[in-house]
Enzyme design. Sequence first.
Site, PDB file in Angstrom:
ATOM      1  N   GLU A 197       0.877  -1.265  -0.033  1.00 32.72           N
ATOM      2  CA  GLU A 197      -0.043  -0.113   0.098  1.00 32.72           C
ATOM      3  C   GLU A 197       0.865   1.249   0.022  1.00 32.72           C
ATOM      4  O   GLU A 197       0.410   2.425   0.104  1.00 32.72           O
ATOM      5  CB  GLU A 197      -0.893  -0.059   1.266  1.00 32.72           C
ATOM      6  CG  GLU A 197      -1.769  -1.374   1.418  1.00 32.72           C
ATOM      7  CD  GLU A 197      -3.134  -1.221   2.198  1.00 32.72           C
ATOM      8  OE1 GLU A 197      -3.297   0.021   2.496  1.00 32.72           O
ATOM      9  OE2 GLU A 197      -3.360  -2.230   2.502  1.00 32.72           O
ATOM     10  N   GLY A 198       2.227   0.933  -0.282  1.00 32.95           N
ATOM     11  CA  GLY A 198       2.890   2.221  -0.382  1.00 32.95           C
ATOM     12  C   GLY A 198       4.350   1.892  -0.629  1.00 32.95           C
ATOM     13  O   GLY A 198       4.711   0.568  -0.926  1.00 32.95           O
TER      14      GLY A 198
END
Length: 392
Positions: free
Chosen positions: A170-171
């Site tokens: 997610e990042g």
Amino acid sequence: MFTFQRGLLVTALLSAVATRAYDLRQDTGGLAIYWGQNSLSLQTDEKEEEQDLEDYCNMDTPPDIILLAFHHVFTENPQINLSKHCDKYFKSSQMLDCTSLAPQIQACQEKGIKILLSMGGASGAYSIKDSATADTYAQTVVDTYLGGNSSDVERPFGDAVLDGVDLDIEGGGDTGYAEFSNKLREISPDSLITAAPQCVFPDAMLGDALDNGWVDAVFIQFYNNHCNAGTEDFNFATWADWAKTTSKNPDVKLYIGSPACEACASTGYLGADKLAEVYNDAKSNSSDVLGGIMLWDAGAAYYSESGGTPIAQQLKQDVLETTSSGGSSAEPAESASASASASAQSSELVSSALNKRAPESPKTIVGRAAMPNPGGHGAKHPNYQTGDPYEG
Ligand SMILES: *[C@@H]1O[C@H](CO)[C@@H](O)[C@H](O)[C@H]1NC(C)=O
Ligand SMILES: *[C@@H]1O[C@H](CO)[C@@H](O)[C@H](O)[C@H]1NC(C)=O
Ligand SMILES: CC(=O)N[C@H]1CO[C@H](CO)[C@@H](O)[C@@H]1O
């Protein structure tokens, strides 16, 4: 009376034998849950806590897949965080010593439940630098959590061999994950590979991995976004189209991901009845690609504040029905005992490697106090649309 009881006993034995392992590559109607981050304690002021892993496997309506959350620091010094479930470190590294969980993992696997390690999470200092790093890291992950036989790594789950890994990236950028999954599949073909993208298509972090890497199943987070399940922008059809036309795995299975409770995500909670409608609608269009339902997370999924039936139990009883899509394979589905003996074999492999391990050399412990909170599953994503790193 005696005969009646014996009849019951025989039925019980037969149904135990008939239990078979969930085949994530072929079966549909499965329930996947994330376990480890104990979001329940946040909602109930720590009055209620997520239970032990094995407790969920022993439920009357157990999940079919459990994703351990999270492995959140990659490469140089791999680290995991399982909130309250594990807080002991190996003497000479930053890796948690969760070997006490090994018997629970193995007991779950013997019941036919797949146990995967989820890599990533809503925050965490992770990324893969380049393709070469991706290849090396795939081997490290196989050695550390799966059936690898290197004696140079600390295995946080000891001789338990996890069934695969889940990419919940997610990042930190999208580099390397396609190479990572392809390499992992090459080294360890029996290991399952899944991914948990946000519903926005294509996913900023996992789009490349999904198009160019191998995945067996995708747990799509239909929450925290405008494409949430139950909204006008719900885009399951787009994902189904991707599965049929673009995925490298023509049999890839899609799971509808949903928060297990109101407070489990910023937006997107539906509750069992609405979620059942969404699921059945997707099923009527795309039964061939629909794998089942994913819930974030275990504690909340099997808890009901009002004392009613917990959402996981409702879904398993009334909505989900495991069926084998069979594919082209005429072979009978893998039996629980076959899978148990396969995992026992790999366990033997691992324990012999462990026994060969050289005495540990002391290493410096750095930065443990700075461990970020791996937190939730897409809990807050202010920068999602831009793909910028999240604030965590
Ligand atoms: C099902 O198909 C109809 C017609 O193509 C479409 O409008 C709808 O969005 C689809 N629903 C899902 C959940 O895929
Ligand atoms: C896991 O993360 C939580 C949240 O930051 C932290 O409080 C906890 O100490 C971490 N657990 C371990 C064992 O490091
Ligand atoms: C799964 C795995 O990493 N297996 C390796 C075990 O060791 C042999 C020999 O060193 C390798 O060839 C395997 O790939």
